[in-house]
Design a protein around this motif. Structure first.
Motif, PDB file in Angstrom:
ATOM      1  N   THR A 184       0.891  -1.300   0.031  1.00 52.73           N
ATOM      2  CA  THR A 184      -0.213  -0.136  -0.549  1.00 52.73           C
ATOM      3  C   THR A 184       0.883   1.082  -0.161  1.00 52.73           C
ATOM      4  O   THR A 184       0.132   2.789  -0.175  1.00 52.73           O
ATOM      5  CB  THR A 184      -0.760   0.183   0.897  1.00 52.73           C
ATOM      6  N   ASN A 185       2.008   1.306  -0.328  1.00 53.46           N
ATOM      7  CA  ASN A 185       3.477   2.173   0.258  1.00 53.46           C
ATOM      8  C   ASN A 185       3.000   3.365   0.607  1.00 53.46           C
ATOM      9  O   ASN A 185       2.556   4.364   0.638  1.00 53.46           O
ATOM     10  CB  ASN A 185       3.016   3.281  -1.750  1.00 53.46           C
ATOM     11  N   ALA A 186       2.549   2.364   2.026  1.00 49.40           N
ATOM     12  CA  ALA A 186       2.841   3.671   3.475  1.00 49.40           C
ATOM     13  C   ALA A 186       3.848   3.418   4.118  1.00 49.40           C
ATOM     14  O   ALA A 186       4.700   3.248   4.870  1.00 49.40           O
ATOM     15  CB  ALA A 186       1.804   2.877   4.938  1.00 49.40           C
ATOM     16  N   ILE A 187       4.507   4.378   3.672  1.00 50.14           N
ATOM     17  CA  ILE A 187       5.976   4.996   3.899  1.00 50.14           C
ATOM     18  C   ILE A 187       6.044   5.224   4.963  1.00 50.14           C
ATOM     19  O   ILE A 187       7.141   5.418   5.880  1.00 50.14           O
ATOM     20  CB  ILE A 187       6.145   6.230   2.554  1.00 50.14           C
ATOM     21  N   ALA A 188       5.120   6.162   5.861  1.00 52.66           N
ATOM     22  CA  ALA A 188       5.323   6.497   7.152  1.00 52.66           C
ATOM     23  C   ALA A 188       5.803   5.718   8.267  1.00 52.66           C
ATOM     24  O   ALA A 188       5.789   5.651   8.900  1.00 52.66           O
ATOM     25  CB  ALA A 188       4.509   7.950   7.284  1.00 52.66           C
ATOM     26  N   LYS A 189       4.601   4.316   8.113  1.00 52.74           N
ATOM     27  CA  LYS A 189       4.085   2.963   8.719  1.00 52.74           C
ATOM     28  C   LYS A 189       5.936   2.287   8.808  1.00 52.74           C
ATOM     29  O   LYS A 189       5.951   2.233   9.861  1.00 52.74           O
ATOM     30  CB  LYS A 189       3.681   2.723   8.358  1.00 52.74           C
ATOM     31  N   LEU A 190       6.444   2.499   7.627  1.00 55.06           N
ATOM     32  CA  LEU A 190       7.814   1.364   7.284  1.00 55.06           C
ATOM     33  C   LEU A 190       9.348   2.532   8.145  1.00 55.06           C
ATOM     34  O   LEU A 190      10.145   1.864   8.287  1.00 55.06           O
ATOM     35  CB  LEU A 190       8.086   1.915   5.604  1.00 55.06           C
ATOM     36  N   GLU A 191       9.026   4.289   7.831  1.00 54.52           N
ATOM     37  CA  GLU A 191      10.023   4.703   8.467  1.00 54.52           C
ATOM     38  C   GLU A 191      10.099   4.652   9.237  1.00 54.52           C
ATOM     39  O   GLU A 191      10.938   4.532  10.464  1.00 54.52           O
ATOM     40  CB  GLU A 191       9.695   6.091   7.347  1.00 54.52           C
ATOM     41  N   GLU A 232      14.171  -3.529   3.879  1.00 56.88           N
ATOM     42  CA  GLU A 232      13.953  -4.002   2.764  1.00 56.88           C
ATOM     43  C   GLU A 232      12.395  -3.464   2.670  1.00 56.88           C
ATOM     44  O   GLU A 232      12.708  -3.434   0.854  1.00 56.88           O
ATOM     45  CB  GLU A 232      13.751  -5.896   2.845  1.00 56.88           C
ATOM     46  N   GLY A 233      11.554  -3.172   2.586  1.00 60.29           N
ATOM     47  CA  GLY A 233      10.593  -2.421   2.286  1.00 60.29           C
ATOM     48  C   GLY A 233      10.353  -1.071   1.700  1.00 60.29           C
ATOM     49  O   GLY A 233       9.989  -0.456   0.294  1.00 60.29           O
ATOM     50  N   LEU A 234      11.089  -0.444   1.747  1.00 62.49           N
ATOM     51  CA  LEU A 234      11.604   0.535   1.749  1.00 62.49           C
ATOM     52  C   LEU A 234      12.413   0.477   0.254  1.00 62.49           C
ATOM     53  O   LEU A 234      12.129   1.855  -0.717  1.00 62.49           O
ATOM     54  CB  LEU A 234      12.057   1.603   3.010  1.00 62.49           C
ATOM     55  N   GLU A 235      13.586   0.112   0.511  1.00 56.77           N
ATOM     56  CA  GLU A 235      13.976  -0.461  -0.499  1.00 56.77           C
ATOM     57  C   GLU A 235      12.875  -0.878  -2.165  1.00 56.77           C
ATOM     58  O   GLU A 235      13.266  -0.109  -3.368  1.00 56.77           O
ATOM     59  CB  GLU A 235      15.047  -0.975  -0.112  1.00 56.77           C
ATOM     60  N   LEU A 236      12.284  -1.975  -1.530  1.00 52.24           N
ATOM     61  CA  LEU A 236      11.428  -2.250  -3.024  1.00 52.24           C
ATOM     62  C   LEU A 236       9.933  -0.881  -2.517  1.00 52.24           C
ATOM     63  O   LEU A 236       9.190  -0.537  -4.117  1.00 52.24           O
ATOM     64  CB  LEU A 236      10.431  -3.169  -1.975  1.00 52.24           C
ATOM     65  N   PRO A 266      12.055   8.391  -2.534  1.00 55.18           N
ATOM     66  CA  PRO A 266      13.715   9.201  -2.260  1.00 55.18           C
ATOM     67  C   PRO A 266      13.764  10.272  -0.729  1.00 55.18           C
ATOM     68  O   PRO A 266      14.342   9.744  -0.316  1.00 55.18           O
ATOM     69  CB  PRO A 266      13.380  10.234  -3.365  1.00 55.18           C
ATOM     70  N   SER A 267      12.349  10.765  -0.287  1.00 58.13           N
ATOM     71  CA  SER A 267      12.241  10.901   0.984  1.00 58.13           C
ATOM     72  C   SER A 267      12.162  10.009   2.219  1.00 58.13           C
ATOM     73  O   SER A 267      12.430  11.125   3.186  1.00 58.13           O
ATOM     74  CB  SER A 267      10.245  10.824   1.242  1.00 58.13           C
ATOM     75  N   SER A 268      12.729   8.849   2.239  1.00 56.32           N
ATOM     76  CA  SER A 268      12.948   8.181   2.928  1.00 56.32           C
ATOM     77  C   SER A 268      14.265   8.380   2.856  1.00 56.32           C
ATOM     78  O   SER A 268      14.723   6.717   3.691  1.00 56.32           O
ATOM     79  CB  SER A 268      12.050   6.749   3.283  1.00 56.32           C
ATOM     80  N   ILE A 269      15.409   8.916   2.733  1.00 51.65           N
ATOM     81  CA  ILE A 269      17.354   8.417   2.579  1.00 51.65           C
ATOM     82  C   ILE A 269      16.720   8.984   3.920  1.00 51.65           C
ATOM     83  O   ILE A 269      18.011   8.774   3.931  1.00 51.65           O
ATOM     84  CB  ILE A 269      17.449   9.415   1.470  1.00 51.65           C
ATOM     85  N   PRO A 270      16.863   9.944   3.999  1.00 57.17           N
ATOM     86  CA  PRO A 270      17.139  10.756   5.761  1.00 57.17           C
ATOM     87  C   PRO A 270      17.095   9.280   6.472  1.00 57.17           C
ATOM     88  O   PRO A 270      18.267   9.409   7.463  1.00 57.17           O
ATOM     89  CB  PRO A 270      16.638  12.011   6.188  1.00 57.17           C
ATOM     90  N   VAL A 271      16.072   9.219   6.893  1.00 61.00           N
ATOM     91  CA  VAL A 271      16.011   7.542   7.372  1.00 61.00           C
ATOM     92  C   VAL A 271      16.483   6.691   7.468  1.00 61.00           C
ATOM     93  O   VAL A 271      17.188   6.198   8.067  1.00 61.00           O
ATOM     94  CB  VAL A 271      14.260   7.423   7.620  1.00 61.00           C
ATOM     95  N   LEU A 280      17.690   2.882  -4.241  1.00 61.02           N
ATOM     96  CA  LEU A 280      17.166   4.485  -4.743  1.00 61.02           C
ATOM     97  C   LEU A 280      18.510   5.353  -5.910  1.00 61.02           C
ATOM     98  O   LEU A 280      17.665   6.062  -6.600  1.00 61.02           O
ATOM     99  CB  LEU A 280      17.029   4.697  -3.504  1.00 61.02           C
ATOM    100  N   GLY A 281      19.425   5.227  -5.460  1.00 61.02           N
ATOM    101  CA  GLY A 281      20.225   6.601  -6.689  1.00 61.02           C
ATOM    102  C   GLY A 281      21.013   7.181  -5.939  1.00 61.02           C
ATOM    103  O   GLY A 281      19.845   7.703  -6.779  1.00 61.02           O
ATOM    104  N   CYS A 282      20.881   7.528  -5.352  1.00 58.54           N
ATOM    105  CA  CYS A 282      20.385   8.832  -4.770  1.00 58.54           C
ATOM    106  C   CYS A 282      21.391   9.913  -4.937  1.00 58.54           C
ATOM    107  O   CYS A 282      21.439  10.629  -6.508  1.00 58.54           O
ATOM    108  CB  CYS A 282      21.262   9.172  -3.271  1.00 58.54           C
ATOM    109  N   SER A 283      22.838   9.996  -5.104  1.00 58.09           N
ATOM    110  CA  SER A 283      23.971  11.058  -5.260  1.00 58.09           C
ATOM    111  C   SER A 283      24.910  10.342  -5.975  1.00 58.09           C
ATOM    112  O   SER A 283      25.504   8.893  -4.669  1.00 58.09           O
ATOM    113  CB  SER A 283      24.155  12.662  -5.172  1.00 58.09           C
ATOM    114  N   ASP A 284      26.205  10.653  -6.380  1.00 54.90           N
ATOM    115  CA  ASP A 284      27.445   9.360  -7.100  1.00 54.90           C
ATOM    116  C   ASP A 284      28.071   9.602  -5.587  1.00 54.90           C
ATOM    117  O   ASP A 284      29.268   8.673  -5.187  1.00 54.90           O
ATOM    118  CB  ASP A 284      27.979  10.463  -8.123  1.00 54.90           C
TER     119      ASP A 284
END
Length: 148
Positions: free
Chosen positions: A28-35, A51-55, A59-64, A87-91
């Motif tokens: 369900t893409n519940a990012i807040a719950k996963l974070e 692993e769920g945030l990977e799937l 990009p909003s979950s990068i700081p966590v 996620l391939g943030c920055s080089d």
């Protein structure tokens, strides 16, 4: 409805979410719950949340995930590193992540090599073996004697 109730109990620190609940949050893409699970869960919950945030791949979950790299449990840290690589943030960030991963692998290999190179302790247990063998033989002889 059940997964919302599970999340509410998890927020109250009464239970840990099951693997099925985390899979539902991924679907369900519940990012807040996963974070939240990545921040406050036990080690297995944190690993599954990373692993769920990977799937999910937001990009909003990068700081966590960056905070989760320094987790005490290595499996959680590796799952967070994998998620950040996906996620391939920055080089520069990807380079630092791979360096950290290679350092971990090197530390693990060095630790295993140290353990293998340790000389085994020599224990003189023959005396104890003889004493126990004698006492065993004595008890065995007493059991073979007829009772009067």
């Amino acid at each position: 409805m059940l997964h919302q109730f599970t999340y509410m109990l998890f927020r109250l620190k009464l239970i840990q979410p099951s693997e099925n609940a985390i899979k539902y949050w991924i679907d369900t893409n519940a990012i807040a719950k996963l974070e939240y699970a990545l921040k406050h869960g036990n080690y297995k919950t944190r690993q599954l949340a990373a692993e769920g945030l990977e799937l999910v791949g937001q990009p909003s979950s990068i700081p966590v995930l960056l905070n989760a790299i320094n987790d005490n449990i290595q499996k959680v840290s590796i799952a967070a590193l994998n998620a950040l690589e996906t996620l391939g943030c920055s080089d520069d960030l990807v380079i630092s992540i791979t360096r950290k991963r290679f350092n971990w692998v090197k530390e693990l290999r060095d630790k295993e090599e140290k353990e293998q190179n340790k000389k085994p302790k020599k224990h003189n247990i023959y005396r104890w073996e003889r004493a126990s063998k004698k006492s065993f033989d004595r008890v065995k002889e007493q059991l073979n004697k007829p009772i009067r």
